[in-house]
Design a protein around this motif. Sequence first.
Motif, PDB file in Angstrom:
ATOM      1  N   MET A   1     -22.188  63.421  27.737  1.00  0.00           N
ATOM      2  CA  MET A   1     -21.744  61.983  27.729  1.00  0.00           C
ATOM      3  C   MET A   1     -21.089  61.608  28.887  1.00  0.00           C
ATOM      4  O   MET A   1     -20.211  62.164  29.323  1.00  0.00           O
ATOM      5  CB  MET A   1     -20.899  61.917  26.533  1.00  0.00           C
ATOM      6  N   THR A   2     -21.386  60.276  29.482  1.00  0.00           N
ATOM      7  CA  THR A   2     -20.902  59.624  30.494  1.00  0.00           C
ATOM      8  C   THR A   2     -19.632  59.283  30.177  1.00  0.00           C
ATOM      9  O   THR A   2     -19.552  58.347  29.112  1.00  0.00           O
ATOM     10  CB  THR A   2     -21.756  58.775  31.153  1.00  0.00           C
ATOM     11  N   ALA A   3     -18.566  59.357  31.004  1.00  0.00           N
ATOM     12  CA  ALA A   3     -17.141  58.735  30.853  1.00  0.00           C
ATOM     13  C   ALA A   3     -17.259  57.330  31.258  1.00  0.00           C
ATOM     14  O   ALA A   3     -17.873  57.000  32.252  1.00  0.00           O
ATOM     15  CB  ALA A   3     -16.310  59.489  31.571  1.00  0.00           C
ATOM     16  N   ARG A   4     -16.346  56.477  30.457  1.00  0.00           N
ATOM     17  CA  ARG A   4     -16.750  54.872  30.934  1.00  0.00           C
ATOM     18  C   ARG A   4     -15.206  55.068  31.963  1.00  0.00           C
ATOM     19  O   ARG A   4     -14.207  55.430  31.184  1.00  0.00           O
ATOM     20  CB  ARG A   4     -16.233  54.223  29.759  1.00  0.00           C
ATOM     21  N   ARG A   5     -15.450  54.401  32.921  1.00  0.00           N
ATOM     22  CA  ARG A   5     -14.208  54.300  33.848  1.00  0.00           C
ATOM     23  C   ARG A   5     -13.531  52.845  33.607  1.00  0.00           C
ATOM     24  O   ARG A   5     -14.120  51.877  33.175  1.00  0.00           O
ATOM     25  CB  ARG A   5     -14.596  54.380  35.231  1.00  0.00           C
ATOM     26  N   ARG A   6     -12.183  53.165  33.594  1.00  0.00           N
ATOM     27  CA  ARG A   6     -11.430  51.828  33.310  1.00  0.00           C
ATOM     28  C   ARG A   6      -9.981  51.987  34.329  1.00  0.00           C
ATOM     29  O   ARG A   6      -9.681  53.048  34.412  1.00  0.00           O
ATOM     30  CB  ARG A   6     -11.320  51.331  32.004  1.00  0.00           C
ATOM     31  N   LYS A   7      -9.342  50.980  34.487  1.00  0.00           N
ATOM     32  CA  LYS A   7      -8.053  50.834  35.169  1.00  0.00           C
ATOM     33  C   LYS A   7      -7.206  50.137  34.124  1.00  0.00           C
ATOM     34  O   LYS A   7      -7.833  49.433  33.273  1.00  0.00           O
ATOM     35  CB  LYS A   7      -8.269  49.850  36.320  1.00  0.00           C
ATOM     36  N   ALA A   8      -5.930  50.810  33.994  1.00  0.00           N
ATOM     37  CA  ALA A   8      -4.981  50.403  33.080  1.00  0.00           C
ATOM     38  C   ALA A   8      -3.397  50.008  33.655  1.00  0.00           C
ATOM     39  O   ALA A   8      -3.476  50.838  34.548  1.00  0.00           O
ATOM     40  CB  ALA A   8      -4.765  51.315  31.887  1.00  0.00           C
ATOM     41  N   ALA A   9      -2.768  49.156  33.008  1.00  0.00           N
ATOM     42  CA  ALA A   9      -1.476  49.015  33.359  1.00  0.00           C
ATOM     43  C   ALA A   9      -0.501  49.642  32.301  1.00  0.00           C
ATOM     44  O   ALA A   9      -0.858  49.450  31.165  1.00  0.00           O
ATOM     45  CB  ALA A   9      -1.214  47.726  33.864  1.00  0.00           C
ATOM     46  N   ARG A  10       0.496  50.526  32.654  1.00  0.00           N
ATOM     47  CA  ARG A  10       1.317  51.055  31.655  1.00  0.00           C
ATOM     48  C   ARG A  10       2.569  50.601  32.075  1.00  0.00           C
ATOM     49  O   ARG A  10       2.982  50.329  33.186  1.00  0.00           O
ATOM     50  CB  ARG A  10       1.135  52.519  31.533  1.00  0.00           C
ATOM     51  N   ILE A  11       3.577  50.705  31.111  1.00  0.00           N
ATOM     52  CA  ILE A  11       5.012  50.120  31.325  1.00  0.00           C
ATOM     53  C   ILE A  11       5.910  51.335  30.813  1.00  0.00           C
ATOM     54  O   ILE A  11       5.786  51.664  29.613  1.00  0.00           O
ATOM     55  CB  ILE A  11       5.220  48.843  30.506  1.00  0.00           C
ATOM     56  N   LEU A  12       7.004  51.481  31.841  1.00  0.00           N
ATOM     57  CA  LEU A  12       7.928  52.353  31.531  1.00  0.00           C
ATOM     58  C   LEU A  12       8.941  51.481  31.171  1.00  0.00           C
ATOM     59  O   LEU A  12       9.741  51.151  32.133  1.00  0.00           O
ATOM     60  CB  LEU A  12       8.340  53.290  32.700  1.00  0.00           C
ATOM     61  N   LEU A  13       9.157  51.229  29.950  1.00  0.00           N
ATOM     62  CA  LEU A  13      10.094  50.001  29.457  1.00  0.00           C
ATOM     63  C   LEU A  13      11.508  50.614  28.746  1.00  0.00           C
ATOM     64  O   LEU A  13      11.381  51.595  27.788  1.00  0.00           O
ATOM     65  CB  LEU A  13       9.586  49.237  28.349  1.00  0.00           C
ATOM     66  N   LEU A  14      12.619  50.390  29.670  1.00  0.00           N
ATOM     67  CA  LEU A  14      13.780  50.913  29.260  1.00  0.00           C
ATOM     68  C   LEU A  14      14.891  49.650  28.605  1.00  0.00           C
ATOM     69  O   LEU A  14      14.678  48.731  29.180  1.00  0.00           O
ATOM     70  CB  LEU A  14      14.514  51.441  30.604  1.00  0.00           C
ATOM     71  N   ASP A  15      15.549  50.173  27.589  1.00  0.00           N
ATOM     72  CA  ASP A  15      16.372  49.079  27.058  1.00  0.00           C
ATOM     73  C   ASP A  15      17.910  49.499  27.756  1.00  0.00           C
ATOM     74  O   ASP A  15      18.019  50.200  28.823  1.00  0.00           O
ATOM     75  CB  ASP A  15      16.643  49.471  25.642  1.00  0.00           C
ATOM     76  N   GLY A  16      18.962  48.751  27.321  1.00  0.00           N
ATOM     77  CA  GLY A  16      20.370  48.716  27.876  1.00  0.00           C
ATOM     78  C   GLY A  16      20.955  50.033  27.684  1.00  0.00           C
ATOM     79  O   GLY A  16      21.836  50.240  28.301  1.00  0.00           O
ATOM     80  N   GLN A  17      20.520  50.836  26.831  1.00  0.00           N
ATOM     81  CA  GLN A  17      21.111  52.300  26.904  1.00  0.00           C
ATOM     82  C   GLN A  17      20.120  53.569  27.711  1.00  0.00           C
ATOM     83  O   GLN A  17      20.219  54.409  27.336  1.00  0.00           O
ATOM     84  CB  GLN A  17      21.199  52.647  25.309  1.00  0.00           C
ATOM     85  N   ASP A  18      19.189  52.955  28.529  1.00  0.00           N
ATOM     86  CA  ASP A  18      18.355  53.749  29.234  1.00  0.00           C
ATOM     87  C   ASP A  18      17.480  54.568  28.491  1.00  0.00           C
ATOM     88  O   ASP A  18      17.013  55.547  28.748  1.00  0.00           O
ATOM     89  CB  ASP A  18      19.175  54.780  30.111  1.00  0.00           C
ATOM     90  N   ARG A  19      17.094  53.857  27.196  1.00  0.00           N
ATOM     91  CA  ARG A  19      15.943  54.573  26.490  1.00  0.00           C
ATOM     92  C   ARG A  19      14.637  54.090  26.720  1.00  0.00           C
ATOM     93  O   ARG A  19      14.582  53.047  27.111  1.00  0.00           O
ATOM     94  CB  ARG A  19      16.340  54.410  24.737  1.00  0.00           C
ATOM     95  N   ILE A  20      13.504  55.039  26.710  1.00  0.00           N
ATOM     96  CA  ILE A  20      12.289  54.498  27.053  1.00  0.00           C
ATOM     97  C   ILE A  20      11.545  54.329  25.574  1.00  0.00           C
ATOM     98  O   ILE A  20      11.700  55.008  24.760  1.00  0.00           O
ATOM     99  CB  ILE A  20      11.543  55.504  27.952  1.00  0.00           C
ATOM    100  N   LEU A  21      10.833  53.125  25.629  1.00  0.00           N
ATOM    101  CA  LEU A  21       9.955  52.723  24.394  1.00  0.00           C
ATOM    102  C   LEU A  21       8.624  53.655  24.581  1.00  0.00           C
ATOM    103  O   LEU A  21       7.955  53.382  25.411  1.00  0.00           O
ATOM    104  CB  LEU A  21       9.605  51.249  24.438  1.00  0.00           C
ATOM    105  N   LEU A  22       8.193  54.310  23.292  1.00  0.00           N
ATOM    106  CA  LEU A  22       6.973  54.945  23.401  1.00  0.00           C
ATOM    107  C   LEU A  22       6.490  54.584  21.908  1.00  0.00           C
ATOM    108  O   LEU A  22       7.108  54.352  21.011  1.00  0.00           O
ATOM    109  CB  LEU A  22       7.243  56.232  23.391  1.00  0.00           C
TER     110      LEU A  22
END
Length: 157
Positions: free
Chosen positions: A1-22
């Motif tokens: 199966m041929t893979a579909r290629r794509r570009k993506a933007a991801r975010i390392l979102l930190l809160d005021g306590q330096d926690r990351i949203l996942l």
Amino acid sequence: MTARRRKAARILLLDGQDRILLFLGQDPAEPDETWWFTPGGGLEPGEGFREAAERELVEETGLRGVAFGPLVAYGTVSFSYQGQRYEQEQWFHLARTARTELDHSGMTEDEHAVLLGARWWTVDELRATAETVYPAGLADFLARLLAEGPPVDPVRL
């Protein structure tokens, strides 16, 4: 199966306590496998990485007025979704928010099918978990970001 290629933007979102949203997600075709991943998604035609990151963050979290920083990392990932193979070039923006209440009402039907939950994680919690977290090495990279600040040039994850 041929893979579909794509570009993506991801975010390392930190809160005021330096926690990351996942997000906790799954492929509906493989409901027994789950993993944690950063907010973000594919670029739309004519859209840049920053524009896509801002749009995706609003769609997936309802958060507006987030302080976006620089691109800090990039990488390529291969994955399957609903039986389709993907090769994804992804770029990670660093961002900060004071708000942690999320609103998922802007998500698409596909996003709702994938998203099982959301959580703010500390570096120590990421290092201690036995759950799958993407991108690989996120805990160590986040610890370095918090200690040293953003790299001059984005690093490969």
